[in-house]
Each structure stands twice: as structure tokens, then as C-alpha cells.
Enzyme design. Sequence first.
Site, PDB file in Angstrom:
ATOM      1  NE  ARG A 171      -3.736  -2.201   0.047  1.00  0.00           N
ATOM      2  CZ  ARG A 171      -3.362  -3.437  -0.329  1.00  0.00           C
ATOM      3  NH1 ARG A 171      -2.166  -3.641  -0.873  1.00  0.00           N
ATOM      4  NH2 ARG A 171      -4.188  -4.443  -0.217  1.00  0.00           N
ATOM      5  CB  SER A 239      -8.847  -1.480   4.000  1.00  0.00           C
ATOM      6  OG  SER A 239      -9.354  -2.646   3.404  1.00  0.00           O
ATOM      7  CD  GLU A 346      -5.600   0.926   2.116  1.00  0.00           C
ATOM      8  OE1 GLU A 346      -5.541  -0.130   2.780  1.00  0.00           O
ATOM      9  OE2 GLU A 346      -6.247   1.041   1.073  1.00  0.00           O
TER      10      GLU A 346
HETATM   11  C1  LIG Z   1     -15.228   0.200  -1.387  1.00  0.00           C
HETATM   12  C2  LIG Z   1     -13.738   0.353  -1.558  1.00  0.00           C
HETATM   13  C3  LIG Z   1     -12.936  -0.767  -1.695  1.00  0.00           C
HETATM   14  C4  LIG Z   1     -11.557  -0.626  -1.852  1.00  0.00           C
HETATM   15  N1  LIG Z   1     -10.780  -1.742  -1.977  1.00  0.00           N
HETATM   16  C5  LIG Z   1      -9.443  -1.638  -2.148  1.00  0.00           C
HETATM   17  C6  LIG Z   1      -8.627  -2.785  -2.291  1.00  0.00           C
HETATM   18  O1  LIG Z   1      -9.109  -3.926  -2.287  1.00  0.00           O
HETATM   19  N2  LIG Z   1      -7.292  -2.623  -2.436  1.00  0.00           N
HETATM   20  C7  LIG Z   1      -6.707  -1.385  -2.470  1.00  0.00           C
HETATM   21  O2  LIG Z   1      -5.487  -1.297  -2.610  1.00  0.00           O
HETATM   22  N3  LIG Z   1      -7.467  -0.260  -2.353  1.00  0.00           N
HETATM   23  C8  LIG Z   1      -8.800  -0.358  -2.193  1.00  0.00           C
HETATM   24  N4  LIG Z   1      -9.574   0.768  -2.045  1.00  0.00           N
HETATM   25  C9  LIG Z   1      -8.940   2.092  -2.058  1.00  0.00           C
HETATM   26  C10 LIG Z   1      -8.977   2.805  -3.433  1.00  0.00           C
HETATM   27  O3  LIG Z   1     -10.002   2.301  -4.240  1.00  0.00           O
HETATM   28  C11 LIG Z   1      -7.659   2.672  -4.183  1.00  0.00           C
HETATM   29  O4  LIG Z   1      -6.608   3.211  -3.430  1.00  0.00           O
HETATM   30  C12 LIG Z   1      -7.714   3.386  -5.550  1.00  0.00           C
HETATM   31  O5  LIG Z   1      -6.557   3.113  -6.295  1.00  0.00           O
HETATM   32  C13 LIG Z   1      -7.866   4.889  -5.411  1.00  0.00           C
HETATM   33  O6  LIG Z   1      -8.111   5.384  -6.721  1.00  0.00           O
HETATM   34  P1  LIG Z   1      -8.798   6.778  -6.944  1.00  0.00           P
HETATM   35  O7  LIG Z   1      -8.725   7.069  -8.394  1.00  0.00           O
HETATM   36  O8  LIG Z   1     -10.141   6.784  -6.335  1.00  0.00           O
HETATM   37  O9  LIG Z   1      -7.810   7.720  -6.134  1.00  0.00           O
HETATM   38  P2  LIG Z   1      -8.193   9.088  -5.386  1.00  0.00           P
HETATM   39  O10 LIG Z   1      -8.925   8.753  -4.133  1.00  0.00           O
HETATM   40  O11 LIG Z   1      -8.825  10.028  -6.323  1.00  0.00           O
HETATM   41  O12 LIG Z   1      -6.739   9.598  -4.992  1.00  0.00           O
HETATM   42  C14 LIG Z   1      -5.968   8.920  -4.037  1.00  0.00           C
HETATM   43  C15 LIG Z   1      -4.566   9.531  -4.008  1.00  0.00           C
HETATM   44  O13 LIG Z   1      -3.935   9.292  -5.267  1.00  0.00           O
HETATM   45  C16 LIG Z   1      -3.601  10.535  -5.891  1.00  0.00           C
HETATM   46  N5  LIG Z   1      -3.872  10.400  -7.314  1.00  0.00           N
HETATM   47  C17 LIG Z   1      -5.014   9.986  -7.911  1.00  0.00           C
HETATM   48  N6  LIG Z   1      -4.859   9.992  -9.241  1.00  0.00           N
HETATM   49  C18 LIG Z   1      -3.602  10.419  -9.492  1.00  0.00           C
HETATM   50  C19 LIG Z   1      -2.847  10.649 -10.671  1.00  0.00           C
HETATM   51  N7  LIG Z   1      -3.342  10.438 -11.898  1.00  0.00           N
HETATM   52  N8  LIG Z   1      -1.571  11.121 -10.542  1.00  0.00           N
HETATM   53  C20 LIG Z   1      -1.040  11.339  -9.328  1.00  0.00           C
HETATM   54  N9  LIG Z   1      -1.707  11.148  -8.174  1.00  0.00           N
HETATM   55  C21 LIG Z   1      -2.971  10.689  -8.262  1.00  0.00           C
HETATM   56  C22 LIG Z   1      -4.490  11.580  -5.245  1.00  0.00           C
HETATM   57  O14 LIG Z   1      -3.928  12.877  -5.322  1.00  0.00           O
HETATM   58  C23 LIG Z   1      -4.576  11.059  -3.822  1.00  0.00           C
HETATM   59  O15 LIG Z   1      -3.431  11.431  -3.110  1.00  0.00           O
HETATM   60  C24 LIG Z   1     -10.963   0.659  -1.880  1.00  0.00           C
HETATM   61  C25 LIG Z   1     -11.790   1.789  -1.744  1.00  0.00           C
HETATM   62  C26 LIG Z   1     -13.170   1.641  -1.587  1.00  0.00           C
HETATM   63  C27 LIG Z   1     -14.028   2.856  -1.456  1.00  0.00           C
END
Ligand SMILES: Cc1cc2nc3c(=O)[nH]c(=O)nc-3n(C[C@H](O)[C@H](O)[C@H](O)COP(=O)(O)OP(=O)(O)OC[C@H]3O[C@@H](n4cnc5c(N)ncnc54)[C@H](O)[C@@H]3O)c2cc1C
Length: 355
Positions: A171, A239, A346
Site C-alpha cells: 500500500r 480499508s 490507509e
Molecule cells: C469500497 C472500496 C474498496 C476498496 N478496496 C481496495 C482494495 O481492495 N485494495 C486497495 O489497494 N485499495 C482499495 N480501495 C482504495 C482505493 O479504491 C484505491 O486506493 C484506488 O486506487 C484509489 O483510486 P482513486 O482514483 O479513487 O484515487 P483518489 O482517491 O482520487 O486519490 C488517491 C490519491 O492518489 C492521488 N492520485 C489519484 N490519481 C492520481 C494521478 N493520476 N496522478 C497522481 N496522483 C494521483 C491523489 O492525489 C490522492 O493522493 C478501496 C476503496 C473503496 C471505497
Amino acid sequence: MAETSATHLDLEPLDGVRLKDLTTLRVGGAPRAAWRARTAEELAHAVSLLDAAGDPLLILGGGSNLVVADGDLDLTVVVAGNDDIEVRADGLVRAGAGAVWDDVVAAAVDAGLSGIETLSGIPGSAGATPVQNVGAYGAEVGDVLTRVRLYNRETGVVEWVPANDLDLAYRYSNLKFTGRAAVLEIELQLEPSELSIPLRHLGGKQLPLKEAREEILRVRAAKGMVLDADDHDTWSAGSFFTNPVVGPEQADVIARAAEAERPGDGDAMPRYPQPDGRVKLSAAWLIERAGFHRGFPDDKAPARLSTKHTLALTNRGGAGAGDVVKLARTVRDGVRERFGVELVPEPVWIGLSLD
Ligand SMILES: Cc1cc2nc3c(=O)[nH]c(=O)nc-3n(C[C@H](O)[C@H](O)[C@H](O)COP(=O)(O)OP(=O)(O)OC[C@H]3O[C@@H](n4cnc5c(N)ncnc54)[C@H](O)[C@@H]3O)c2cc1C
């Protein structure tokens, strides 16, 4: 100064939007401005202009790994909207940062490519997957990520960077918390295969690719880990705490504490040995054994533990950021008092902190 340099770009404005509209936890206030970049070039250009103007910036994907403060926020949001997905028969997959991650997984599975099927159903964008090296069911994106196309915010250079340069770990990557670069595109190398990678939760069994994806989606949905607007158990950031990794001696101490409380728990405590000799524990197990039940504290609270999974903090509809933080502190403090283990959140926190 509500006017930002991004107004010089032809970005799509997201007027009047609040972070609660853009995040899966559905909390967070109003940014100074918000824009959607439709191409990688627009994304890099917007970031460069905002950085040059000294405007605090949040690069956003699907908002599924964020805890954001309420009220007026001193930042500009740029949403990655470039969503091209290219899948080649030899296993090479390229996706724009704004592609929906699960669409990438579905496209790979449809093309008979194995390697990311256990990451089915993880919300958010492709561009965010390297940021915290997303993982589930024994696999991580780092297992198949070959390189990422970055806009380096320190040098202003757009370049393809090998995955090895990201310090990918559980992570974690050196992109998380630093915001040092915008991810514009990702590249994966998958394996043409009829069968999935071994499914850890099925004792290493391999299934036909499509069945494996369906199996993972089914298991995740039962835990509230697949987004569903009608199910408040999924109004979360996934998580909320990482699984703590401790030395073997500390793991023994924790097991003894659990055993003293409830005979049998010491042996039952999940332990995942790590290559460096340390032991990964289950944050969900520790939370439960510290006395926090599903749905904690009660069915009136605006922020509660999911009724399906103790590791997800959820918004029941009217929660503000303060409600989420209060619940997170209660859980963290309870686990610390009970087991002496410090749970670490996380998600990325914007404008507030757990301390
Ligand atoms: C129901 C649920 C289940 C989940 N299950 C998992 C799981 O099984 N495993 C897991 O690892 N995670 C899980 N997550 C967490 C999450 O989905 C992941 O971390 C996902 O990759 C976040 O993507 P996002 O586009 O929503 O990021 P955001 O929430 O939009 O951003 C998260 C971070 O990444 C940065 N970021 C986003 N896009 C970029 C980019 N293009 N360039 C640079 N920085 C960027 C943002 O600035 C921020 O700091 C879960 C979340 C939820 C709500």
C-alpha cells in the site's frame, strides 16, 4: 484567489462541486475551483500551470482513497479524465490515468489476459493504482506494472518511468503522500492465459479467468467492497487502516494478550509471515478483538463501522469529516490500548489529520 491559472486552459470546469460529490466516503468541502482534464497533455499542462502559480493542487481520480476536510478548501482540484484503454494480444495493457480501473480489469479478462483479475472491483482510476500499489487477494498492481508515464512536478518533464523507480511496497509508493508527480498513463504486462492466477482465498485454486473475476466481485460485494450507491456500507474509503507489520516478538506478545482475553484467540490470530522476517497482522481482526463490532457504535451514528466489515469506516448519509475522524480515533485508540499496536490509516488525508 479563486481564479487559477488553469482558466487559461480549455479544461472542463466542474462548477460548484464539493469534495463530498467527488469522493466515495462522501465528505469534504468546496475547493477554490475544480476542472476535468480530458487528455494526458491537458492534465500535465494544468498541473504545470497551477504549480507555477503556487496554487495548492489535488489531483483526483475516483476519490476512493481520500478523507477530506469540510468547509472551504484552499486547493484546486484537477480530475484526471483521460480514459483510453489499449489491450494487446501479447499481454501489454496501457490505460490513461482517468480510466476506471475496473474497466481495465474487465477489458483484460475479456481479452484472455491474466494478472489483475483478483484486483476486480477495486474502485477508482487506473492512474491511482500505482500511487498506493493497490492490492487484493494476494496480488498487487506492482506484480504486473512495467512503467508509468509521469509529469514530474519537480522537473516539469513528462517521461516514462520504470515501475522499479516507484519504491512499490505494501500500500505504498513514493508517489503516495508526496504528490511529486502526476500519473498520466500506466502500462502493465499481463499473461495470455485461460486460467486465473492462484486465488489465495481458495487455497491457491485457479479458475477460468471470467469465473475468477466473478468470484472476486462476489466475495468483495459481500464485504461491502464494491461500490453501490444504494448501500451505505460502501460509502467508505475501503480499508481504513493498513494491516500492521510487526516483529515476531511483538506478534507473540499480541497473541498472548488475545489468548488471555479469550482462550483460543492466541492460536487463531491471523499471521502472514513477510520476506524480511516480520509478520503482517490483520487490522480487522485486531479491531474486532479490541471490542469494535460491525456497525459500531450504533445505528444512530452518522459514521459507523460497516455492517459487513470492521475495517471500513462508513458514512450513513449525513456524516461530516469530523464524524469520520472521531470514529477513526476511537478505533485506533482502542486497538492501541488493547494490543499496543498503532493502526495507520490507509487513505490520503486532505486538510485534516488523525492526530
Ligand atoms: C469500497 C472500496 C474498496 C476498496 N478496496 C481496495 C482494495 O481492495 N485494495 C486497495 O489497494 N485499495 C482499495 N480501495 C482504495 C482505493 O479504491 C484505491 O486506493 C484506488 O486506487 C484509489 O483510486 P482513486 O482514483 O479513487 O484515487 P483518489 O482517491 O482520487 O486519490 C488517491 C490519491 O492518489 C492521488 N492520485 C489519484 N490519481 C492520481 C494521478 N493520476 N496522478 C497522481 N496522483 C494521483 C491523489 O492525489 C490522492 O493522493 C478501496 C476503496 C473503496 C471505497
